[in-house]
Design a protein around this motif. Structure first.
Motif, mmCIF file in Angstrom:
data_model
loop_
_atom_site.group_PDB
_atom_site.id
_atom_site.type_symbol
_atom_site.label_atom_id
_atom_site.label_comp_id
_atom_site.label_asym_id
_atom_site.label_seq_id
_atom_site.Cartn_x
_atom_site.Cartn_y
_atom_site.Cartn_z
ATOM 1 N N GLU A 21 48.797 -49.213 -24.694
ATOM 2 C CA GLU A 21 47.351 -49.400 -24.831
ATOM 3 C C GLU A 21 46.667 -48.129 -25.345
ATOM 4 O OE1 GLU A 21 45.425 -52.309 -24.210
ATOM 5 O OE2 GLU A 21 47.456 -53.114 -24.375
ATOM 6 N N LEU A 22 47.014 -46.997 -24.795
ATOM 7 C CA LEU A 22 46.355 -45.749 -25.199
ATOM 8 C C LEU A 22 46.752 -45.333 -26.615
ATOM 9 C CD1 LEU A 22 46.472 -43.653 -21.907
ATOM 10 C CD2 LEU A 22 44.525 -44.852 -22.909
ATOM 11 N N ARG A 23 47.970 -45.600 -26.979
ATOM 12 C CA ARG A 23 48.371 -45.271 -28.348
ATOM 13 C C ARG A 23 47.666 -46.176 -29.348
ATOM 14 N NH1 ARG A 23 54.306 -45.218 -31.211
ATOM 15 N NH2 ARG A 23 53.706 -43.849 -32.937
ATOM 16 N N SER A 24 47.553 -47.461 -29.001
ATOM 17 C CA SER A 24 46.893 -48.409 -29.889
ATOM 18 C C SER A 24 45.407 -48.108 -30.013
ATOM 19 C CB SER A 24 47.094 -49.834 -29.365
ATOM 20 O OG SER A 24 46.394 -50.767 -30.141
ATOM 21 N N GLU A 25 44.740 -47.805 -28.891
ATOM 22 C CA GLU A 25 43.297 -47.625 -28.898
ATOM 23 C C GLU A 25 42.872 -46.238 -29.360
ATOM 24 O OE1 GLU A 25 39.533 -47.458 -25.778
ATOM 25 O OE2 GLU A 25 41.412 -48.393 -25.151
ATOM 26 N N LEU A 26 43.568 -45.201 -28.869
ATOM 27 C CA LEU A 26 43.121 -43.823 -29.101
ATOM 28 C C LEU A 26 44.006 -43.035 -30.059
ATOM 29 C CD1 LEU A 26 42.293 -42.782 -25.400
ATOM 30 C CD2 LEU A 26 40.734 -43.758 -27.114
ATOM 31 N N GLY A 27 45.198 -43.548 -30.325
ATOM 32 C CA GLY A 27 46.147 -42.747 -31.089
ATOM 33 C C GLY A 27 46.761 -41.652 -30.237
ATOM 34 N N ASP A 78 42.530 -42.846 -16.467
ATOM 35 C CA ASP A 78 41.431 -41.880 -16.394
ATOM 36 C C ASP A 78 41.924 -40.456 -16.622
ATOM 37 O OD1 ASP A 78 39.676 -43.934 -15.925
ATOM 38 O OD2 ASP A 78 39.418 -43.524 -13.786
ATOM 39 N N ILE A 79 43.091 -40.136 -16.093
ATOM 40 C CA ILE A 79 43.670 -38.810 -16.339
ATOM 41 C C ILE A 79 43.932 -38.629 -17.828
ATOM 42 C CG2 ILE A 79 45.718 -37.374 -15.986
ATOM 43 C CD1 ILE A 79 45.895 -38.605 -13.150
ATOM 44 N N CYS A 80 44.557 -39.630 -18.435
ATOM 45 C CA CYS A 80 44.890 -39.529 -19.863
ATOM 46 C C CYS A 80 43.636 -39.451 -20.734
ATOM 47 C CB CYS A 80 45.752 -40.711 -20.286
ATOM 48 S SG CYS A 80 47.419 -40.699 -19.602
ATOM 49 N N ARG A 81 42.629 -40.260 -20.406
ATOM 50 C CA ARG A 81 41.396 -40.218 -21.188
ATOM 51 C C ARG A 81 40.697 -38.862 -21.039
ATOM 52 N NH1 ARG A 81 39.468 -44.834 -23.517
ATOM 53 N NH2 ARG A 81 40.554 -46.775 -22.993
ATOM 54 N N GLY A 82 40.763 -38.279 -19.844
ATOM 55 C CA GLY A 82 40.186 -36.955 -19.660
ATOM 56 C C GLY A 82 40.887 -35.911 -20.511
ATOM 57 N N LEU A 83 42.209 -35.984 -20.558
ATOM 58 C CA LEU A 83 42.970 -35.047 -21.390
ATOM 59 C C LEU A 83 42.662 -35.258 -22.870
ATOM 60 C CD1 LEU A 83 46.363 -35.264 -19.461
ATOM 61 C CD2 LEU A 83 44.824 -33.284 -19.537
ATOM 62 N N PHE A 84 42.564 -36.533 -23.266
ATOM 63 C CA PHE A 84 42.239 -36.840 -24.658
ATOM 64 C C PHE A 84 40.853 -36.315 -25.022
ATOM 65 C CE2 PHE A 84 40.411 -39.765 -27.833
ATOM 66 C CZ PHE A 84 41.328 -39.621 -28.848
ATOM 67 N N ARG A 85 39.909 -36.441 -24.127
ATOM 68 C CA ARG A 85 38.547 -35.963 -24.360
ATOM 69 C C ARG A 85 38.526 -34.477 -24.685
ATOM 70 N NH1 ARG A 85 33.335 -37.630 -22.623
ATOM 71 N NH2 ARG A 85 31.865 -35.907 -22.398
ATOM 72 N N HIS A 86 39.441 -33.742 -24.080
ATOM 73 C CA HIS A 86 39.496 -32.296 -24.309
ATOM 74 C C HIS A 86 40.418 -31.911 -25.457
ATOM 75 C CE1 HIS A 86 36.939 -31.645 -20.919
ATOM 76 N NE2 HIS A 86 37.782 -32.213 -20.084
ATOM 77 N N GLY A 87 40.960 -32.921 -26.145
ATOM 78 C CA GLY A 87 41.670 -32.643 -27.383
ATOM 79 C C GLY A 87 43.176 -32.752 -27.341
#
Length: 265
Positions: A132-138, A100-109
């Motif tokens: 997982e995050l690299r595969s799904e979100l880059g 959730d922390i990583c996705r929040g940071l990704f959301r903000h760029g």
């Protein structure tokens, strides 16, 4: 420049170059570290390492774009829960907290996150999350293992000769707390811990190609009392702690230079 994430205003955060900035997330644990060290040893070390990284970058690479995230104080400490004071998240809870922390940071760029992990028990979850995050979100999630037993020979060389089992709550970690928060260390209560069940084995060892999920009760004092630490902390000094910090902060900064240059596309 290196700044602390929580100290920025919203407007200052909007102005951060998200493509280039590395977000460093210190990750600790809340668990027993023997008689002499505080429960928050790993979090204290994570904050100390992060601060020393900032000081080194400010001195050597003042334009390094980094934000230091607030430390994650509780991790995966299943192996220690039978000792009073130790708290663990469940594996899936810990995974989702970091996710959730990583996705929040990704959301903000943000594109680069560096997990500064200071507890060995956290490592498997962070490894899975990174893939997982690299595969799904880059999203590039780098793992920086700063625990004192992660193979840094210069760190191991600080240990008193013969203290062969030293790792969790032993001489190295105790030295680091003495260097950072000496008032929290109760050296008069220190005792050594050895993995009696593993001693004499050639193949089945604590760490190696053949092992099992050990629990800290298997580390005992000479009289057979479970103590939950590895090694003999009685040789610890603040001077050794500073030497340990300097050794692997230097290697971490070398890695951060390469992380800065990393491009996934």
């Amino acid at each position: 420049m290196v700044r602390y994430y929580r100290e920025l205003t919203r407007l200052e955060m909007e102005a951060v170059d998200k493509e280039e900035t590395v977000v460093l997330i210190p990750i600790g644990a809340l668990e027993q570290h023997g008689n002499q060290c505080p429960l928050g040893t790993d979090e204290i070390i994570s904050e100390a390492v992060a601060r020393r990284i900032r000081e080194t970058l400010d001195r050597e690479i003042p334009d390094y774009p980094m934000l230091i995230f607030p430390p994650v104080p509780v991790g995966l400490s299943t192996e220690h829960v039978n000792f009073c004071g130790s708290i663990t998240l469940k594996p899936d809870t810990f995974y989702h907290v970091l996710e959730d922390i990583c996705r929040g940071l990704f959301r903000h760029g943000f594109k680069k996150i560096a997990m500064l992990n200071c507890h060995g028990g956290n490592t498997p979850i962070i490894q899975v999350l990174s893939r997982e995050l690299r595969s799904e979100l880059g999203l590039a999630v780098f793992m920086i293992n700063c625990g004192v037993f992660f193979g840094n020979q210069a760190v191991k060389d600080t240990v008193t000769p013969g203290n062969v089992w030293d790792f969790h709550g032993g001489e190295m970690e105790t030295s680091m707390i003495l260097a950072e928060r000496p008032e929290l260390v109760k050296m008069e209560t220190a005792q050594a811990g050895i993995p009696r069940k593993f001693m004499g084995n050639r193949s089945l060892t604590v760490y190696g190609p053949i092992t099992l999920g050990w629990v800290s009760e298997e580390w005992e004092t000479e009289d057979g009392t479970p103590i939950g630490i590895g090694g003999d902390p009685r040789g610890a000094t603040a001077e050794k702690g500073e030497q340990i910090y300097q050794s692997f902060v230097g290697s971490i900064v070398d890695g951060l230079k390469e992380i800065r240059r990393w491009k996934d596309q």
